[in-house]
Motif scaffolding. Structure first.
Motif, PDB file in Angstrom:
ATOM      1  N   GLY A 131      59.720  42.978  19.470  1.00  0.00           N
ATOM      2  CA  GLY A 131      58.321  43.078  19.066  1.00  0.00           C
ATOM      3  C   GLY A 131      57.488  41.890  19.479  1.00  0.00           C
ATOM      4  O   GLY A 131      56.257  41.936  19.375  1.00  0.00           O
ATOM      5  N   ARG A 167      55.600  46.128   6.972  1.00  0.00           N
ATOM      6  CA  ARG A 167      55.183  47.023   8.048  1.00  0.00           C
ATOM      7  C   ARG A 167      53.857  46.536   8.624  1.00  0.00           C
ATOM      8  O   ARG A 167      52.797  46.709   8.014  1.00  0.00           O
ATOM      9  CB  ARG A 167      55.030  48.451   7.533  1.00  0.00           C
ATOM     10  N   CYS A 168      53.925  45.939   9.804  1.00  0.00           N
ATOM     11  CA  CYS A 168      52.723  45.392  10.445  1.00  0.00           C
ATOM     12  C   CYS A 168      52.418  46.048  11.783  1.00  0.00           C
ATOM     13  O   CYS A 168      51.355  45.810  12.356  1.00  0.00           O
ATOM     14  CB  CYS A 168      52.892  43.886  10.656  1.00  0.00           C
ATOM     15  N   ASN A 169      53.344  46.824  12.301  1.00  0.00           N
ATOM     16  CA  ASN A 169      53.156  47.467  13.596  1.00  0.00           C
ATOM     17  C   ASN A 169      52.436  48.798  13.397  1.00  0.00           C
ATOM     18  O   ASN A 169      51.227  48.899  13.576  1.00  0.00           O
ATOM     19  CB  ASN A 169      54.514  47.658  14.278  1.00  0.00           C
ATOM     20  N   ASP A 289      53.378  52.359  19.033  1.00  0.00           N
ATOM     21  CA  ASP A 289      54.044  51.066  19.116  1.00  0.00           C
ATOM     22  C   ASP A 289      53.301  50.167  20.094  1.00  0.00           C
ATOM     23  O   ASP A 289      52.953  50.576  21.202  1.00  0.00           O
ATOM     24  CB  ASP A 289      55.491  51.283  19.576  1.00  0.00           C
ATOM     25  N   GLY A 290      53.051  48.922  19.678  1.00  0.00           N
ATOM     26  CA  GLY A 290      52.318  47.999  20.524  1.00  0.00           C
ATOM     27  C   GLY A 290      52.972  47.738  21.857  1.00  0.00           C
ATOM     28  O   GLY A 290      52.300  47.397  22.838  1.00  0.00           O
ATOM     29  N   ARG A 291      54.295  47.905  21.936  1.00  0.00           N
ATOM     30  CA  ARG A 291      55.008  47.658  23.185  1.00  0.00           C
ATOM     31  C   ARG A 291      54.734  48.720  24.237  1.00  0.00           C
ATOM     32  O   ARG A 291      55.080  48.552  25.399  1.00  0.00           O
ATOM     33  CB  ARG A 291      56.512  47.587  22.906  1.00  0.00           C
ATOM     34  N   ALA A 327      54.371  43.563  15.721  1.00  0.00           N
ATOM     35  CA  ALA A 327      55.739  43.954  15.361  1.00  0.00           C
ATOM     36  C   ALA A 327      56.690  42.771  15.329  1.00  0.00           C
ATOM     37  O   ALA A 327      57.804  42.891  14.804  1.00  0.00           O
ATOM     38  CB  ALA A 327      56.268  45.011  16.337  1.00  0.00           C
ATOM     39  N   GLU A 330      58.122  42.015  11.930  1.00  0.00           N
ATOM     40  CA  GLU A 330      58.905  43.040  11.246  1.00  0.00           C
ATOM     41  C   GLU A 330      60.398  42.800  11.390  1.00  0.00           C
ATOM     42  O   GLU A 330      61.200  43.601  10.915  1.00  0.00           O
ATOM     43  CB  GLU A 330      58.550  44.431  11.788  1.00  0.00           C
TER      44      GLU A 330
END
Length: 856
Positions: A131, A167-169, A289-291, A327, A330
């Motif tokens: 993350g 939970r931040c993502n 998902d940020g990725r 993320a 996390e």
């Protein structure tokens, strides 16, 4: 690092009772209401709640659901989970502190990295973290990392709530929490009587207000004078298990629901592609998902993100909420350092503790694990998505193998105490049953402070289910009631000062992808209806050992129509084969992989794709009729006796769609393209059917004329006009040229002409400006053909000469569909050949293999 371990008991504590086994005060009214339901009353309410979830499309998937989503169903238990006001206030304060801590940690990891430089955090926890995104530094004033935060909590054996995961993502469940509240209140209204339950609506009002403020700040920096900022929620699409939530949030927060293909980055700014051009996007609410958000800088294999998004965000042209790198915090192992990080970064003690956690990268931690492995859950150290593994539940060989991997690569694992969650009463077949629950609470930052939703999403932990990890795709949820103190006030957000917005009634703000989906939904619904009419007419003529000559002729015509529609094999086009073979071919179309079953799947897929454009009542009406028709078709897969009933159900479904569209959709872009698809499909079907019906020797054309009146649902009108006399010219005038007959080809062409003029909005410079003229030419040609029959001395011979011309009109409509796709959906530029501009229709004719729309 935390050394203390809370040892789990055989089961968690009971939410309803205190240490003296007395009923807690906040449960008394609720349990009394449940007792008042009588024997079997609670089970009946549970069944009604399940039915409500299915009827409204929350739990039940439609036929043809995307792979992996057929089991994406959540149920709601009718017994809520009440939380006293003081207890919730403590949780809100503690979780707001944790959210602030996560913000501070992210600021350090993506900034000075003093936590790494000072040896507070091990580098393995950061640089091996999937993350943690290796990106250029954020510019000053880039905004917060976190605007939204959620936490999973369990009540430990000592009665205190502890955090299982931050939970931040992305965090699912908030839409289900809202729908749980709405439907429980409807199905069990007596449960809330006598209890002051706080409402969820103010939370969404504050969230929308915060998003507007953030977007307005970006918009003001980009272009002064814009009437309203652009806000969009980026979703992976209907294949995502969170699709329902994204659709729900886009409505609640008044933002556009977009996929990556809807966005484009031009000159460092983000735009939404619509029918009328590019619309600026100032704030992007991230639902994936940020990725995966930018294949240009992150995962190049990602098809879910838009290239250039991160560069636009760094330039200040768009705000992404939450930050794609959120993320990083996390990581399950990070919980071991949070007490120390709170003291260092906030100068505060952690108010709500985490489940006791150890990073297994040290020999001491591994030794503690080896002393009592059954007391621990094992998780990846840096990735919070995989489910936890309970060592106590593994067979001896599997446990030994996992412990061996931990001994060799301990830094890749974290261990958290295997605490038993508290037990809450749930509806069972014989009354109340105690089951473990995990509570998820949600917070947003309103620009000043963190604010919690006064409710939540409680998940029942079924036997064998993982305690931690990503939210499962299915399960049982509970509504969470936060109780109010006496005379508590409900405070909503302050109003935003906004300039008056100009009145707009345009149809071009629709994203091109949505217009494409609506267009093909209209086509597939009409195609399914046309298939049902053909099959129904065929079944009515089958079953006789010795059919009449007229019926044989009609069956040959129908076989040709069925083959053209792909409902029977092509070799049956000439009427070859017995009635038994024809019946078997029709039944095969209802089975999995058959033509009609495939049409059901396509309709269901497209309904789900445009769900965010349908009101709840519209969606429920369409899906209820679709499920009913699909169930009738499934029952008829082996019997022609039931097939006629199934076809009637399909016709009722198509009528439901037409009625809902006519009475509930604003005559804007969405309705325009839905109706446009229906009209093109129906016009082509009518032209094809007439061509086959007339493609007979002139003396035997009467059977085809009679069949046409049935297929076009025009027999009653014909009889009222001409009594029982059947002649070619009156029949063809009624089914081809009568612009007042909604089943006639001319009616469809007239409607298409008006629709294209409406969507074109008078833009003569646009590539689609010539589309209405093309339709007018087709309509004029059709009128000429019918006039030739009317004026001919031998009408039968003149009618028998029309099939080739009618098939040419059919091909012209196909080319028109290609041009509509090119102009409005594919957004392709004008085709050019050797430096010469070529009209889009000519390009389509030169390339017969061009796909007609994304759904073709």
């Amino acid at each position: 690092m935390t050394d203390g371990i809370l040892l789990p008991g055989a089961e968690g504590i009971d939410e309803m009772v205190d240490g003296a086994r007395a009923l807690r005060p906040h449960w008394r009214a609720l349990i009394g209401a449940i007792a008042g339901l009588g024997e079997g009353g609670l089970a009946e309410r549970a069944r009604r709640l399940d039915a409500a979830f299915e009827d409204e499309g929350i739990a039940a998937m439609l036929p043809g659901a995307a792979p992996g989503l057929e089991n994406a169903a959540w149920r709601c238990d009718p017994v809520p989970l009440p939380i006293p006001a003081r207890e919730f206030a403590a949780l809100e304060t503690g979780l707001a502190q944790r959210a602030s801590l996560m913000e501070a940690v992210l600021g350090d990891l993506y900034g000075r990295q003093s936590l790494l430089a000072d040896g507070i955090l091990p580098p393995a926890l950061v640089f091996a973290n999937p993350g943690f995104l290796r990106l250029p530094p954020r510019p000053p004033g880039a905004g917060r990392f976190l605007d939204f935060y959620a936490a999973d909590l369990i009540r430990g054996p000592d009665g205190a709530w502890v955090v299982l995961a931050d939970r931040c993502n992305v965090a699912g469940g908030i839409a289900y929490a809202r729908e749980n509240r709405r439907l429980v209140a409807r199905v069990m209204p007596e449960a809330g009587r006598g209890m002051q339950v706080r409402q969820l609506r103010p939370f969404f009002d504050h969230w929308q207000d915060a998003l507007q403020r953030m977007a307005r700040a970006v918009a003001s920096a980009r272009a002064a004078g814009r009437s309203s900022p652009g806000i969009a929620l980026l979703t992976p699409g209907t294949a995502s298990p969170h699709w329902f939530e994204h659709m729900f949030l886009s409505r609640e927060l008044s933002c556009a629901l977009v996929e990556a293909g809807d966005l484009t980055v031009r000159e460092g700014a983000v735009f939404l592609k619509t029918l009328k051009g590019l619309q600026p996007v100032d704030l992007l609410l991230r639902g994936l998902d940020g990725r995966m958000i930018d294949p240009l800088e992150l995962d190049p294999a990602s098809l879910l993100g838009a290239p250039g998004l991160l560069d636009a965000a760094r330039g200040g042209a768009v705000r992404i909420s939450n930050d794609p790198g959120a993320a990083a915090v996390e990581a399950p192992a990070l919980a071991a350092w949070l007490p120390a990080l709170a003291l260092r970064l906030l100068d505060e003690r952690l108010l709500v503790a985490s489940v006791p956690t150890m990073w297994l990268g040290t020999a001491r931690a591994r030794a503690m694990l080896a002393e009592a492995p059954e007391r621990w859950l094992i998780r990846p150290a840096t990735d919070g998505r995989p489910a936890s593994v309970a060592l106590a539940g593994l067979e001896a060989p599997a446990r030994a193998a996992l412990l061996a991997r931990i001994a060799a690569q301990g830094g890749e694992y974290a261990a958290s105490a295997a605490l038993a969650p508290s037990l809450a009463p749930c509806a069972g077949p014989d009354g109340l049953q105690a089951k473990p629950v995990v509570l998820r609470l949600f917070l947003i930052h309103d620009g000043v402070s963190w604010r919690a939703m006064e409710g939540g999403f409680a998940r029942v932990v079924e036997p064998g289910a993982a305690l931690a990890g990503a939210l499962p795709r299915r399960g049982i949820a509970k509504d969470v009631w936060v109780l109010s103190e006496e005379r508590a006030d409900i405070i909503g957000p302050a109003g935003l000062a906004m300039a008056p917005m100009p009145i707009r009634r345009t149809s071009g703000e629709l994203p091109s992808r949505v217009a494409d989906n609506l267009f093909w939904l209209g086509r597939y619904v009409e195609r399914l209806e046309g298939a049902a009419r053909l099959v129904h007419a065929t079944l009515a003529r089958m079953g006789r050992d010795q059919p009449l000559p007229r019926e044989e002729m009609e069956l040959r015509i129908l076989a040709a129509c069925l083959a053209k529609a792909g409902l029977v094999p092509a070799e049956m086009r000439a009427g070859a084969g017995s009635q038994t073979a024809l019946a078997e071919a029709l039944l095969a179309g209802l089975r999995e992989g058959g033509a009609i079953a495939t049409l059901f799947g396509e309709v269901a897929r497209l309904v789900e794709l445009v769900r965010d454009r349908l009101t709840g009542d519209m969606y429920a009406t369409i899906t209820h009729a679709l499920r009913h028709a699909h169930a009738d078709a499934a029952r008829a897969r082996r019997s022609t006796d039931q097939m006629a009933h199934a076809m009637a159900s399909i016709l009722r479904f198509a009528a439901s769609v037409a009625g809902v569209a006519a009475e509930n959709m604003v005559r804007g872009g969405g309705w325009l393209f839905l109706d446009l698809g229906r009209r093109i499909e129906r016009a082509q079907a009518v032209l094809a059917a007439v061509a086959f019906a007339l493609d007979q020797p002139a003396p035997r054309i009467e059977a085809g004329l009679r069949l046409l009146l049935e297929l076009c649902d025009s027999a009653i009108t014909y009889r009222s006009r001409y009594l029982t006399v059947l002649q070619p010219a009156p029949v063809l005038d009624l089914v081809l040229a009568d612009e007042g007959n909604p089943r006639a080809a001319a009616f469809q062409l007239e409607a298409i002409w008006h629709l294209l003029n409406s969507v074109g909005d008078g833009d003569e410079a646009a590539e689609g400006a010539g589309l209405p003229a093309s339709v007018a030419a087709l309509l004029a040609e059709l009128g000429v053909l019918v006039r030739q029959v009317i004026d001919a001395p031998d009408q039968a011979a003149a009618a028998a000469a029309l099939p080739a011309a009618l098939r040419g009109l059919d091909d012209g409509l196909g080319a028109l569909s290609d041009r509509i796709t090119r102009r409005y959906f594919a957004l392709l530029p004008l085709a050019r050949a050797v430096g010469v501009e070529v009209e889009a229709g000519e390009a389509a004719e030169a390339e017969p293999g061009l796909a007609r729309g994304a759904a073709a």
